[in-house]
Structure formats: structure tokens, C-alpha cells
Design a protein around this motif. Structure first.
Motif, PDB file in Angstrom:
ATOM      1  N   VAL A   1       0.764  -3.592  -1.272  1.00 17.27           N
ATOM      2  CA  VAL A   1       1.525  -2.468  -1.811  1.00 17.27           C
ATOM      3  C   VAL A   1       1.686  -1.396  -0.735  1.00 17.27           C
ATOM      4  O   VAL A   1       2.752  -0.782  -0.589  1.00 17.27           O
ATOM      5  CB  VAL A   1       0.819  -1.895  -3.059  1.00 17.27           C
ATOM      6  N   LEU A   2       0.623  -1.158   0.009  1.00 11.05           N
ATOM      7  CA  LEU A   2       0.685  -0.191   1.106  1.00 11.05           C
ATOM      8  C   LEU A   2       1.750  -0.611   2.122  1.00 11.05           C
ATOM      9  O   LEU A   2       2.571   0.212   2.571  1.00 11.05           O
ATOM     10  CB  LEU A   2      -0.686  -0.080   1.781  1.00 11.05           C
ATOM     11  N   ALA A   3       1.760  -1.893   2.500  1.00 13.69           N
ATOM     12  CA  ALA A   3       2.749  -2.384   3.458  1.00 13.69           C
ATOM     13  C   ALA A   3       4.164  -2.206   2.924  1.00 13.69           C
ATOM     14  O   ALA A   3       5.071  -1.801   3.651  1.00 13.69           O
ATOM     15  CB  ALA A   3       2.481  -3.857   3.786  1.00 13.69           C
ATOM     16  N   ALA A   4       4.362  -2.499   1.640  1.00 11.06           N
ATOM     17  CA  ALA A   4       5.688  -2.357   1.035  1.00 11.06           C
ATOM     18  C   ALA A   4       6.162  -0.906   1.084  1.00 11.06           C
ATOM     19  O   ALA A   4       7.329  -0.612   1.383  1.00 11.06           O
ATOM     20  CB  ALA A   4       5.661  -2.872  -0.399  1.00 11.06           C
ATOM     21  N   ALA A   5       5.251   0.022   0.790  1.00 14.25           N
ATOM     22  CA  ALA A   5       5.607   1.442   0.835  1.00 14.25           C
ATOM     23  C   ALA A   5       5.986   1.862   2.245  1.00 14.25           C
ATOM     24  O   ALA A   5       6.944   2.626   2.461  1.00 14.25           O
ATOM     25  CB  ALA A   5       4.435   2.279   0.321  1.00 14.25           C
TER      26      ALA A   5
ATOM     27  N   ALA B   1      -3.611  -6.310   5.709  1.00 11.42           N
ATOM     28  CA  ALA B   1      -2.233  -6.763   5.888  1.00 11.42           C
ATOM     29  C   ALA B   1      -1.783  -6.312   7.273  1.00 11.42           C
ATOM     30  O   ALA B   1      -2.353  -5.375   7.856  1.00 11.42           O
ATOM     31  CB  ALA B   1      -1.312  -6.176   4.815  1.00 11.42           C
ATOM     32  N   SER B   2      -0.801  -6.987   7.804  1.00  7.69           N
ATOM     33  CA  SER B   2      -0.250  -6.560   9.087  1.00  7.69           C
ATOM     34  C   SER B   2       1.267  -6.564   9.016  1.00  7.69           C
ATOM     35  O   SER B   2       1.864  -7.388   8.309  1.00  7.69           O
ATOM     36  CB  SER B   2      -0.726  -7.472  10.226  1.00  7.69           C
ATOM     37  N   ILE B   3       1.860  -5.620   9.697  1.00  7.18           N
ATOM     38  CA  ILE B   3       3.316  -5.606   9.841  1.00  7.18           C
ATOM     39  C   ILE B   3       3.639  -5.507  11.325  1.00  7.18           C
ATOM     40  O   ILE B   3       2.908  -4.882  12.098  1.00  7.18           O
ATOM     41  CB  ILE B   3       3.977  -4.446   9.051  1.00  7.18           C
ATOM     42  N   THR B   4       4.712  -6.156  11.701  1.00  8.26           N
ATOM     43  CA  THR B   4       5.173  -6.101  13.087  1.00  8.26           C
ATOM     44  C   THR B   4       6.575  -5.525  13.091  1.00  8.26           C
ATOM     45  O   THR B   4       7.438  -5.973  12.320  1.00  8.26           O
ATOM     46  CB  THR B   4       5.189  -7.506  13.719  1.00  8.26           C
ATOM     47  N   LEU B   5       6.788  -4.547  13.931  1.00  6.73           N
ATOM     48  CA  LEU B   5       8.105  -3.920  13.970  1.00  6.73           C
ATOM     49  C   LEU B   5       8.601  -3.774  15.402  1.00  6.73           C
ATOM     50  O   LEU B   5       7.839  -3.877  16.368  1.00  6.73           O
ATOM     51  CB  LEU B   5       8.092  -2.580  13.242  1.00  6.73           C
ATOM     52  N   ASN B   6       9.897  -3.549  15.501  1.00  7.15           N
ATOM     53  CA  ASN B   6      10.561  -3.438  16.790  1.00  7.15           C
ATOM     54  C   ASN B   6      11.531  -2.270  16.742  1.00  7.15           C
ATOM     55  O   ASN B   6      12.265  -2.114  15.763  1.00  7.15           O
ATOM     56  CB  ASN B   6      11.301  -4.745  17.099  1.00  7.15           C
ATOM     57  N   ILE B   7      11.524  -1.447  17.788  1.00 11.57           N
ATOM     58  CA  ILE B   7      12.500  -0.359  17.867  1.00 11.57           C
ATOM     59  C   ILE B   7      13.334  -0.520  19.128  1.00 11.57           C
ATOM     60  O   ILE B   7      12.877  -1.058  20.148  1.00 11.57           O
ATOM     61  CB  ILE B   7      11.838   1.032  17.855  1.00 11.57           C
TER      62      ILE B   7
ATOM     63  N   LEU C   1      15.429   0.376  14.076  1.00 11.68           N
ATOM     64  CA  LEU C   1      14.034   0.130  13.711  1.00 11.68           C
ATOM     65  C   LEU C   1      14.021  -1.046  12.747  1.00 11.68           C
ATOM     66  O   LEU C   1      14.614  -0.981  11.667  1.00 11.68           O
ATOM     67  CB  LEU C   1      13.411   1.364  13.068  1.00 11.68           C
ATOM     68  N   THR C   2      13.359  -2.129  13.148  1.00 12.97           N
ATOM     69  CA  THR C   2      13.321  -3.339  12.339  1.00 12.97           C
ATOM     70  C   THR C   2      11.879  -3.751  12.076  1.00 12.97           C
ATOM     71  O   THR C   2      11.091  -3.880  13.018  1.00 12.97           O
ATOM     72  CB  THR C   2      14.036  -4.504  13.061  1.00 12.97           C
ATOM     73  N   VAL C   3      11.539  -3.933  10.784  1.00 16.34           N
ATOM     74  CA  VAL C   3      10.258  -4.544  10.435  1.00 16.34           C
ATOM     75  C   VAL C   3      10.515  -6.037  10.329  1.00 16.34           C
ATOM     76  O   VAL C   3      11.227  -6.501   9.436  1.00 16.34           O
ATOM     77  CB  VAL C   3       9.705  -3.995   9.114  1.00 16.34           C
ATOM     78  N   ALA C   4       9.945  -6.798  11.251  1.00 23.95           N
ATOM     79  CA  ALA C   4      10.283  -8.214  11.360  1.00 23.95           C
ATOM     80  C   ALA C   4       9.275  -9.141  10.698  1.00 23.95           C
ATOM     81  O   ALA C   4       9.619 -10.269  10.335  1.00 23.95           O
ATOM     82  CB  ALA C   4      10.423  -8.599  12.837  1.00 23.95           C
ATOM     83  N   GLN C   5       8.030  -8.694  10.541  1.00 20.05           N
ATOM     84  CA  GLN C   5       6.999  -9.573   9.987  1.00 20.05           C
ATOM     85  C   GLN C   5       6.054  -8.799   9.070  1.00 20.05           C
ATOM     86  O   GLN C   5       5.729  -7.637   9.349  1.00 20.05           O
ATOM     87  CB  GLN C   5       6.164 -10.206  11.104  1.00 20.05           C
ATOM     88  N   ILE C   6       5.649  -9.446   7.991  1.00 20.31           N
ATOM     89  CA  ILE C   6       4.589  -8.945   7.124  1.00 20.31           C
ATOM     90  C   ILE C   6       3.653 -10.113   6.827  1.00 20.31           C
ATOM     91  O   ILE C   6       4.113 -11.193   6.430  1.00 20.31           O
ATOM     92  CB  ILE C   6       5.122  -8.377   5.793  1.00 20.31           C
ATOM     93  N   HIS C   7       2.372  -9.917   7.034  1.00 24.25           N
ATOM     94  CA  HIS C   7       1.386 -10.970   6.757  1.00 24.25           C
ATOM     95  C   HIS C   7       0.240 -10.387   5.946  1.00 24.25           C
ATOM     96  O   HIS C   7      -0.287  -9.327   6.274  1.00 24.25           O
ATOM     97  CB  HIS C   7       0.834 -11.558   8.055  1.00 24.25           C
ATOM     98  N   ALA C   8      -0.141 -11.125   4.874  1.00 25.91           N
ATOM     99  CA  ALA C   8      -1.301 -10.701   4.082  1.00 25.91           C
ATOM    100  C   ALA C   8      -1.713 -11.823   3.153  1.00 25.91           C
ATOM    101  O   ALA C   8      -0.866 -12.550   2.619  1.00 25.91           O
ATOM    102  CB  ALA C   8      -0.971  -9.450   3.268  1.00 25.91           C
ATOM    103  N   GLY C   9      -3.011 -11.942   2.958  1.00 21.71           N
ATOM    104  CA  GLY C   9      -3.530 -12.815   1.924  1.00 21.71           C
ATOM    105  C   GLY C   9      -3.420 -14.300   2.178  1.00 21.71           C
ATOM    106  O   GLY C   9      -2.706 -14.754   3.078  1.00 21.71           O
ATOM    107  N   HIS C  10      -4.183 -15.063   1.344  1.00 24.28           N
ATOM    108  CA  HIS C  10      -4.203 -16.516   1.460  1.00 24.28           C
ATOM    109  C   HIS C  10      -4.112 -17.211   0.098  1.00 24.28           C
ATOM    110  O   HIS C  10      -3.913 -18.412   0.042  1.00 24.28           O
ATOM    111  CB  HIS C  10      -5.494 -16.967   2.162  1.00 24.28           C
ATOM    112  N   LYS C  11      -4.260 -16.437  -0.999  1.00 25.98           N
ATOM    113  CA  LYS C  11      -4.226 -17.062  -2.319  1.00 25.98           C
ATOM    114  C   LYS C  11      -3.630 -16.093  -3.332  1.00 25.98           C
ATOM    115  O   LYS C  11      -3.782 -14.877  -3.216  1.00 25.98           O
ATOM    116  CB  LYS C  11      -5.632 -17.480  -2.750  1.00 25.98           C
ATOM    117  N   GLU C  12      -2.951 -16.679  -4.337  1.00 27.24           N
ATOM    118  CA  GLU C  12      -2.163 -15.857  -5.248  1.00 27.24           C
ATOM    119  C   GLU C  12      -2.989 -14.987  -6.188  1.00 27.24           C
ATOM    120  O   GLU C  12      -2.491 -13.998  -6.732  1.00 27.24           O
ATOM    121  CB  GLU C  12      -1.218 -16.761  -6.070  1.00 27.24           C
ATOM    122  N   ASN C  13      -4.271 -15.318  -6.394  1.00 29.87           N
ATOM    123  CA  ASN C  13      -5.080 -14.524  -7.330  1.00 29.87           C
ATOM    124  C   ASN C  13      -6.151 -13.698  -6.621  1.00 29.87           C
ATOM    125  O   ASN C  13      -7.145 -13.300  -7.224  1.00 29.87           O
ATOM    126  CB  ASN C  13      -5.726 -15.424  -8.388  1.00 29.87           C
TER     127      ASN C  13
END
Length: 413
Positions: A213-217, A256-262, A238-250
């Protein structure tokens, strides 16, 4: 006969066919950044055969060829060698044999053109004097190769350079070169941001701090940085190109990590974007109750590429004389980035970078008329990118020879 004509007499059908074979071979065997061992070996062998003093392993896998031919300017010609982690989908008979790796940016064409130009100039030493330097650079795609070569003592090998020259294929009509003075390619910064939450069961979110949720915000808030903090008269992306988090749905993840490029054209705009990113990310983490502040890691940073005005005018005149007004066009500034400018800056020498058209002219014209350039003319980094070998290859060789002889002195009698 002009000096250029005298050098290019050896670029006959046989020589062009041999270079085309080299190009197809390089295209079939792409290598990633700092692993261009096969490509470097081929480049070095060809330089030795042409009589260059050759230095290998410069800045990792870089190759430097030096040909001293009397007193005069020292002219450096540069080609980059690395490929991209792209699965090729061109369907070409000489498509990449390396699964998930492709020359999707045309560096194989750059290597072939420089190899051909260096050989021709070496074979016609009676037409010029000075020092010719051939730079085969690794790791352009990660903005590390040029600086690595400089840090590894490049100029101890070459001596003082008078000018640094380079070209790049682009999806514009083949048979044309594109050039302009001043800013030509933007600066670029890639950043990885790690966000820290408190994980737990997905049925009990009240016991967690959800980093997704933090990454989405953060992603949504960052979309306002360019639109609301950069003047409409400035250029920035400014482009957010990657979001990675978690390994299981429950399971709510801990991190979490985000990768961005400017992309920017102004040092001041770059500074403001970087500051805004840090401000937004930290503020959203605080608002989410994150247990610790986010961490920031720079992945790569490309400098602004700017052509020396006087040198660009000089080369534009030479290209226009050689190719005619129809063969030379203005190159509008692009948000793409390069580390080519590192060489000229470090050497204290002017540098000029130009574009080389590589698309089928008739296909380009039809696509442009239909408003379908993006769909019908694949660009750099596309899995469908495939430069037209002819006339792109011979014109690329001719452009490098023309550029070098624009600075190298006429041979004294």
C-alpha cells in the motif's frame, strides 16, 4: 580526388560484404555489459591486423587502438559494444543465438562501422597525419563503461585528445545523418528504493504496516512531480518501472522495492526531481507508520550529452559537403541517454555525437504518413529493432571517415 574519396576507394562491394558478415556475426553473438569478451577480441584482432597499437582490458573489457602517423591532432572515434537483456523477436536469419540477450540498441552496427573505418584510415595513411584512436567501449547500457576506461588510465595510452567523435543508429530513414549543436541527449538517473513495513497475516492487516500500500501511494504521488513541480517549458520524465513485494497471496510482506528512472536536460531540474522523490517517499513512509525510513540506492547515472557548438558546426559542414543537404538533417533533442560525453569531459576536448538513420526509408515514409511510426518502425530497445544493413553500414563507415578527416591534417609532402 578528395582525401575522403581516396580513403573510401577501398570500401568496395567486397569490403562491404565482408563488413556485413561481421555485423551479422556480432548480432548473433550479443554480450552483456562488462562481458563483451568475444566482441572485444574481434575488435582487437582487426585493429592489430590494420597496424594499430592495441590495448585490451581497459576499464574491464574495453579496447583501445592507437595509430600514430606523424604530427597533428589526436582524433578519437568511439563505438559501444554491449547488448541488452531483451528476447529478440525480429525473425531474422541472423537473429541472436543467446536466449534473452539481443543487440536491441545497434551497438553491433557501431562496432562494425568503427572497425571498417579504422581499417580504411589505416590503409590510407598517405592521406592524413596525426593520431587516430579507436575506442571500443564496454557497458554503455549501464552508464559505467566510459568512466571505467577513463579511470583505468585511458589517456595514458592515447595521449592528449583533440576531439572525440561518435555515432548511434536510430529509427530514422537510412541514408541520412542527424546532428545538432548543444544538448542532444538527456541526463538519466535510475534509483532503487526499499520500503520497510511490518509483515503478517493477510487476515489481520491491523497488525501490520503494508509496504505494498505504501508503494502504491508513492507511485501515484510521484506522478505529480513532473506535472506540478516542473515548468511546462522544461523537459523531464519520471517513470516507475518496477515494483517488487511479497511471495504469497495470504502474507503481507515486510518489505517492498520500487525502481524508478528520471530524464532531464537541466542540472537544476535534475536536482529538484531527485529532492522531490526523496521528500515524497519519506513523507509517505511516515504517513504509513513505517517502522524505519526508506533506503535509496543509485543504480546508474548518465550525464547530459551536449555537442560542442563550434566542433558541431565544423562537422555539419563536412557532412553536408559529403552527403549533400538531403543527407543531413537536424536531430531534435532526445530523452535517451548516453555516457559518450564522459570521454570529452575527462579529456578536456570537444566532442560531437550524431545519429545515423537505420530504418527502411519507404517503410518509414508510409508509417509517418499513417501516423504509425511507433507501431511500424521499431525503435531502439525493441525486440523487433533491426537496422537495415544497406545503406546504414557503408554510410556509417563513411560518416566516421569523414569525421576523422575533418580534424586529421593533410599529409605533408
Amino acid at each position: 580526388m578528395s582525401r575522403i574519396d581516396a580513403v573510401l576507394t577501398r570500401l568496395d562491394d567486397t569490403a562491404q560484404a565482408e563488413l556485413a558478415t561481421l555485423y551479422r556475426d556480432l548480432h548473433q553473438h550479443p554480450e552483456p555489459a562488462f562481458e563483451e569478451k568475444r566482441t572485444a577480441r574481434i575488435a582487437a584482432d582487426r585493429l592489430r591486423e590494420s597496424g594499430f597499437e592495441v590495448h585490451t582490458g581497459v576499464g574491464g573489457t574495453g579496447v583501445v587502438g592507437v595509430l600514430r602517423n606523424g604530427e597533428g591532432p589526436a582524433v578519437a572515434l568511439r563505438a559501444d559494444m554491449d547488448a541488452l537483456p531483451v528476447l529478440e523477436r525480429t525473425g531474422l536469419p541472423y537473429a541472436s543465438t543467446e536466449n534473452g540477450l539481443m543487440h536491441a540498441c545497434g551497438h553491433d552496427m557501431h562496432v562494425t562501422c568503427l572497425s571498417g573505418a579504422a581499417h580504411l584510415l589505416a590503409a590510407a595513411r598517405d592521406q592524413w597525419q596525426g593520431t587516430l584512436v579507436a575506442l571500443f567501449q564496454p557497458a554503455e547500457e549501464i552508464a559505467a563503461g566510459a568512466q571505467a576506461m577513463v579511470d583505468d588510465g585511458l589517456f595514458d595510452l592515447t595521449g592528449r585528445l583533440s576531439v572525440v567523435l561518435g555515432q548511434h543508429v536510430f529509427p530514422r530513414p537510412a541514408g541520412t545523418v542527424f546532428i545538432r549543436p548543444g544538448e542532444i541527449l538527456g541526463a538519466a538517473d535510475s534509483i532503487e528504493i526499499r520500503l520497510y513495513g511490518r509483515g503478517g497475516h493477510s487476515s489481520q492487516p491491523e497488525r501490520t504496516v503494508d509496504p505494498v500500500v505504501l508503494a502504491a501511494a508513492i507511485v501515484m504521488r510521484l506522478q505529480t512531480v513532473v506535472s506540478r513541480e516542473v515548468s511546462p517549458f522544461e523537459r523531464a520524465v519520471l517513470t516507475v518501472a518496477q515494483i517488487h513485494a511479497g511471495h504469497k497471496e495470504n502474507v503481507i510482506a515486510d518489505e517492498a522495492s520500487i525502481t524508478l528512472n528520471i530524464r532531464t536536460f537541466s542540472p537544476e531540474v535534475r536536482r529538484r526531481l531527485l529532492a522531490a522523490i526523496e521528500r515524497v517517499v519519506n513523507a509517505e513512509a511516515t504517513a504509513s507508520g513505517a517502522p524505519r525510513p526508506p533506503s535509496f540506492r543509485t543504480l546508474n547515472a548518465f550525464p547530459l550529452t551536449a555537442n560542442d557548438p563550434a566542433a558541431t558546426v565544423r562537422l555539419t559542414e563536412a557532412f553536408t559537403t559529403r552527403f549533400g543537404p538531403a543527407g543531413v538533417a537536424d536531430m531534435a533533442p532526445m530523452m535517451g541517454s548516453e555516457d559518450f560525453g564522459v570521454f570529452g569531459t575527462a579529456a578536456g576536448a570537444p566532442s560531437v555525437f550524431w545519429g545515423l538513420g537505420s530504418a527502411d526509408p519507404s517503410r518509414y515514409a508510409r508509417a509517418e504518413q499513417a501516423g504509425r511510426l511507433g507501431e511500424d518502425v521499431p525503435g531502439n530497445h525493441s525486440p523487433f529493432f533491426a537496422p537495415l544493413i544497406f545503406p546504414t553500414l557503408p554510410m556509417g563507415v563513411e560518416a566516421l571517415v569523414t569525421a576523422a578527416l575533418t580534424w586529421l591534417n593533410r599529409r605533408s609532402p
